[in-house]
Write an enzyme that holds these catalytic residues in place. Structure first.
Site, short mmCIF file in Angstrom:
data_model
loop_
_atom_site.label_atom_id
_atom_site.label_comp_id
_atom_site.label_asym_id
_atom_site.label_seq_id
_atom_site.Cartn_x
_atom_site.Cartn_y
_atom_site.Cartn_z
N GLU A 120 -5.56 22.32 1.57
CA GLU A 120 -4.42 21.45 1.25
C GLU A 120 -4.90 20.09 0.79
O GLU A 120 -5.85 19.55 1.35
CB GLU A 120 -3.56 21.23 2.52
CG GLU A 120 -3.01 22.51 3.10
CD GLU A 120 -2.41 22.30 4.50
OE1 GLU A 120 -2.56 21.21 5.07
OE2 GLU A 120 -1.81 23.26 4.98
N LYS A 122 -5.15 16.30 0.91
CA LYS A 122 -4.94 15.41 2.07
C LYS A 122 -4.22 14.16 1.60
O LYS A 122 -4.79 13.31 0.93
CB LYS A 122 -6.28 15.05 2.72
CG LYS A 122 -6.11 14.20 3.95
CD LYS A 122 -7.43 14.04 4.69
CE LYS A 122 -7.26 13.24 5.96
NZ LYS A 122 -6.82 11.87 5.72
N ASP A 124 -2.43 10.59 1.58
CA ASP A 124 -2.80 9.33 2.21
C ASP A 124 -1.53 8.54 2.47
O ASP A 124 -1.08 7.76 1.65
CB ASP A 124 -3.72 8.57 1.25
CG ASP A 124 -4.53 7.53 1.97
OD1 ASP A 124 -4.48 7.49 3.21
OD2 ASP A 124 -5.23 6.76 1.29
N TYR A 232 2.91 19.73 6.69
CA TYR A 232 1.70 20.53 6.68
C TYR A 232 1.37 21.17 8.02
O TYR A 232 0.34 21.82 8.13
CB TYR A 232 0.51 19.71 6.18
CG TYR A 232 0.33 18.35 6.83
CD1 TYR A 232 0.02 18.23 8.17
CD2 TYR A 232 0.48 17.18 6.07
CE1 TYR A 232 -0.15 16.98 8.76
CE2 TYR A 232 0.32 15.93 6.66
CZ TYR A 232 0.01 15.84 8.01
OH TYR A 232 -0.15 14.62 8.58
N LYS A 322 -13.67 14.44 2.46
CA LYS A 322 -13.22 13.22 1.81
C LYS A 322 -13.63 13.15 0.34
O LYS A 322 -14.71 13.62 -0.04
CB LYS A 322 -13.81 12.02 2.55
CG LYS A 322 -13.24 11.83 3.95
CD LYS A 322 -11.75 11.81 3.90
CE LYS A 322 -11.01 10.99 4.89
NZ LYS A 322 -11.17 9.66 5.12
N CYS A 416 -4.48 -23.63 -22.26
CA CYS A 416 -4.91 -22.32 -22.76
C CYS A 416 -6.42 -22.34 -22.99
O CYS A 416 -6.94 -23.24 -23.64
CB CYS A 416 -4.19 -22.04 -24.07
SG CYS A 416 -4.82 -20.58 -24.92
N CYS A 419 -6.86 -22.11 -27.10
CA CYS A 419 -6.44 -23.14 -28.06
C CYS A 419 -6.15 -24.48 -27.40
O CYS A 419 -5.76 -25.42 -28.08
CB CYS A 419 -5.22 -22.65 -28.84
SG CYS A 419 -3.72 -22.66 -27.88
N CYS A 434 0.74 -19.50 -22.75
CA CYS A 434 0.20 -20.53 -23.63
C CYS A 434 1.31 -20.94 -24.57
O CYS A 434 2.00 -20.08 -25.14
CB CYS A 434 -0.97 -19.94 -24.42
SG CYS A 434 -1.33 -20.87 -25.91
N CYS A 440 -2.36 -20.50 -31.69
CA CYS A 440 -3.37 -19.99 -30.75
C CYS A 440 -4.04 -18.75 -31.33
O CYS A 440 -3.39 -17.73 -31.59
CB CYS A 440 -2.70 -19.66 -29.41
SG CYS A 440 -3.84 -18.93 -28.24
C1 9MJ Z 1 -2.65 15.45 5.23
N1 9MJ Z 1 -2.81 14.21 5.61
O1 9MJ Z 1 -2.28 15.73 4.09
C2 9MJ Z 1 -3.17 17.45 8.04
N2 9MJ Z 1 -2.85 16.48 6.20
O2 9MJ Z 1 -3.36 18.87 9.99
C3 9MJ Z 1 -2.80 17.84 5.99
N3 9MJ Z 1 -3.10 16.27 7.49
C4 9MJ Z 1 -3.40 17.67 9.46
N4 9MJ Z 1 -3.00 18.44 7.15
C5 9MJ Z 1 -3.61 18.73 11.31
N5 9MJ Z 1 -2.56 18.42 4.78
C6 9MJ Z 1 -3.78 17.40 11.59
C7 9MJ Z 1 -3.64 16.72 10.38
#
Ligand code: 9MJ
Length: 682
Positions: A120, A122, A124, A232, A322, A416, A419, A434, A440
């Site tokens: 999957e 991940k 943020d 998820y 990561k 500026c 000029c 400016c 200019c």
């Molecule tokens: C994120 N952040 O997309 C988990 N996560 O599963 C996905 N985080 C996760 N799975 C168990 N796709 C703990 C965290």
């Protein structure tokens, strides 16, 4: 539908149906990403709902879309315990790390055949838990420390892709679903643009923006932020008579109940396929539209997950691989100031090169003076650089603790840098400009670059470097001078060969014949993009009419509002601009006349058309252009104001709507026939 015309006429059954209809539209729009009705239609039905609910508040359904926003801010957040702890994930940073993880699993499970993994993206964002009882959303909470979080039910209810009630009769008795609340990059950029324009503090990144938006005591603020959810995992589930063998099956059930899951999730077998998934997603990362910071791999089988168990606060059966970071620290070497076509002075940070978001970055935008003041930049500062997606790199913060003692602050220039004219603050925007105008050189260069660009006069072979060279060596002073250039004069320039000079002179000569729309666009009037230039050209037909148009006349043009109208007036009222236009026309720049006011040439003037479905003979864009040339306005959705719908095969809701509204519908063959008639008569 007739029974729904007035709120009073709406009975309980029709009200329930209206709630279901609106929820279905929202589901298609926010979860499936497949809008099925125009926004205006949704809004109309929503207003009807609100009218009914205002008249019968005791009958408001708990899953009504109106129930997403609370009407009163909270006094504070309540702490809640997670019945099953919300775990975090261990990290892997390389193929080797992932190989070791899989090796550990095989050893623990004493198996050699390849394991199946759910892969999957991940996300943020902010991890949350959402509890449904008998299908109703009853509680939502942040992850907090994993055992205790904050209750944010009212705020979570405002997120449009989260169902207030689960779909399908088979929804479980109890479901505690987990996932990430996040902000798309475009939502984040738009939010920050507005914040900067109004002098408010922007967010550093979409994750902070999501967290800050959820931490609001007033859910009306959360509702105004473009947040999304993706689930998820499941913390708890009670579903009589049903059980799930693996994670991917359970995700499929979540989707059936109307919950958003990530469409890019896949199950694969073995470590090589996991690495392949990582590479594919890494290649897609910039174009995803939302930030991901890696890939999560989960052993798909629940039986194996159970056997593997957890250590400390992370499961043994999952790992996060990561991606390279989208934010890094580097040294600020200097701040330079770029002057744009309209005189806007943009501060740009020169940085010690740093690898961030997959590329090496040595320049980053600082947006404007307010942003510089907010960042309080000093020489030699350590700054946080962010580069995500195809958005240009930005300096989003300073590590003040690392500042050298006697470091001097940067000050935004009063004059500026090109000029030396005074820099003035735009009254209504956060932009500093400016005041040198065409005096200019920086503004002149940008104006010329815009003038020659493909969508404007389309002069091939006149790149940015050459424009700089021509202006710097005082060969040309304005766009009008381009038409006096000779091959003899050009070959005197450094690095200019005879052949290139001849080609360029020929390209400039060829650009003399253009269209009014391109010419208006090429002039570079502020706020007048390609589409507005085309609308102005269509509306006025020729330049004298546009030059002398009053504000009221301009406001009558499609898509021209007060700001654009004022900019157009301002531009044509400036004698310097008029002189350049006259010089260009004197040099032979011309276009075929458009007879805007001639009713014979514009038989569809005042009509609104919609084109939908597949057109075999011409693309939809050609159909649109030809309709516009005949004076029609071409709209994206069907409304009662529409005159005719051209429907090719595959036409969907627009067709049914046009039929319901009694608007004429024609097929492509009829359309082509009518076009031939109108175009032939011109
Ligand atoms: C994120 N952040 O997309 C988990 N996560 O599963 C996905 N985080 C996760 N799975 C168990 N796709 C703990 C965290």
């Amino acid at each position: 539908m007739a029974a729904r015309d007035g709120a009073a006429a709406l009975d309980q059954a029709a009200y329930t149906a209206l709630v279901a209809e609106l929820n279905d539209y929202a589901y298609r729009y926010y979860v499936l990403d497949q809008p099925s009705v125009p926004d205006a239609e949704y809004d109309r039905l929503y207003r009807q709902l609100i009218r009914y609910e205002a008249a019968a508040p005791e009958r408001v359904a708990s899953n009504s879309p109106s129930q997403r926003v609370g009407d009163r801010p909270l006094d504070g957040f309540i702490q809640v315990d997670h019945r099953t702890p919300m775990l975090s994930l261990d990290n892997a940073f390389s193929d080797d790390d992932l190989g070791e993880f899989v090796g550990r699993l095989e050893e623990r499970l004493k198996r050699t055949e390849p394991l199946r993994f759910a892969c999957e993206p991940k996300l943020d964002g902010v991890a949350v838990s959402i509890l449904y009882r008998r299908g109703e959303l009853v509680r939502a909470a942040t992850r907090g420390d994993g055992s205790r979080g904050e209750e944010i039910t009212q705020n979570v209810k405002t997120i449009k892709n989260i169902p207030l009630r689960l779909a399908a009769d088979s929804a479980p008795e109890l479901l505690e679903v987990r996932g990430e609340i996040y902000m798309s990059r475009s939502g984040f950029e738009a939010f920050n643009r507005r914040a900067r324009d109004s002098g408010d503090k922007p967010f550093v990144n979409p994750r902070n923006a999501a967290a800050g938006s959820l931490r609001q005591l007033d859910s009306r603020i959360t509702a105004s932020r473009p947040l999304l959810f993706c689930c998820y995992s499941v913390g708890e589930i009670e579903a009589a008579g049903r059980s799930w063998m693996n994670h991917s099956e359970l995700l499929a059930s979540l989707a059936e109940w109307g919950l958003p899951i990530n469409p890019l999730s896949e199950t694969v077998e073995g470590v090589a396929a996991c690495n392949d998934y990582y590479q594919r997603l890494a290649a897609q990362r910039d174009g995803l539209g939302y930030d991901i910071d890696g890939i999560v791999y989960k052993v798909d089988s629940f039986e194996l997950q159970r056997r593997l168990g957890s250590v400390a606060r992370a499961p043994r059966w999952a790992i996060a691989r990561k991606f390279p970071a989208q934010e890094e620290l580097t040294e600020l070497l200097d701040v330079e100031y770029q002057v744009g076509r309209t005189g806007a002075v943009t501060p740009v940070a020169r940085l010690a090169p740093v690898f961030v978001g997959g590329v090496t970055v040595s320049n980053a935008t600082l947006h404007n003076r307010d942003e510089m003041v907010r960042l309080d930049l000093h020489h030699g500062d350590t700054v946080i650089v962010r580069r995500a997606g195809d958005v240009i790199p930005q300096v989003v913060g300073v590590v003040a603790e690392r500042r050298r003692e006697a470091a001097e602050p940067f000050a935004f220039p009063q004059r500026c840098p090109v000029c030396q004219s005074p820099v003035e603050r735009d009254a209504e925007q956060a932009v500093s400009r400016c005041s040198g105008g065409l005096f200019c050189a920086a503004q002149v260069k940008q104006a010329i670059k815009h003038f020659v660009s493909r969508k404007a006069m389309d002069i091939d072979g006149l790149g940015d470097k050459l424009v700089d060279q021509l202006v710097d060596s005082e060969v040309i002073f304005s766009v009008a001078d381009l038409y006096d250039l000779t091959a003899e004069r050009l070959v005197e320039l450094e690095r200019m060969g005879a052949k290139s000079a001849d080609n360029l002179v020929a390209a400039i000569a060829a650009s003399r014949t253009t269209t009014l729309a391109k010419f208006v666009y090429a002039l570079g009037v502020r706020e007048v993009g390609e589409a507005t230039a085309a609308a102005l050209a269509r509306a006025f037909g020729d330049l004298p009419a546009l030059l002398s148009a009053s504000l009221d006349e301009l406001l009558e043009v499609d898509d021209v509002g007060p700001v654009v109208a004022a900019r157009v007036r301002e531009f044509f009222a400036n004698p310097d601009n008029v002189a350049i236009i006259e010089a260009l026309q004197g040099a032979g720049v011309s276009w075929p006349a458009l007879a805007a006011a001639d009713p014979a040439a514009q038989p569809l003037h005042g009509q609104t058309w919609v084109v939908t479905g597949t057109l075999a003979e011409m693309g939809r864009s050609e159909a649109k252009e030809r309709l516009q040339a005949l004076g029609a306005k071409v709209a994206g959705s069907v409304s009662a104001k529409g005159h005719c719908l051209v429907a090719g095969p595959g036409a969907g809701s627009k067709l049914s709507k046009a039929e319901a509204l009694g608007i004429e519908v024609i097929d492509e063959a009829t359309f082509v026939q009518r076009l031939a008639g109108w175009e032939g008569a011109r």
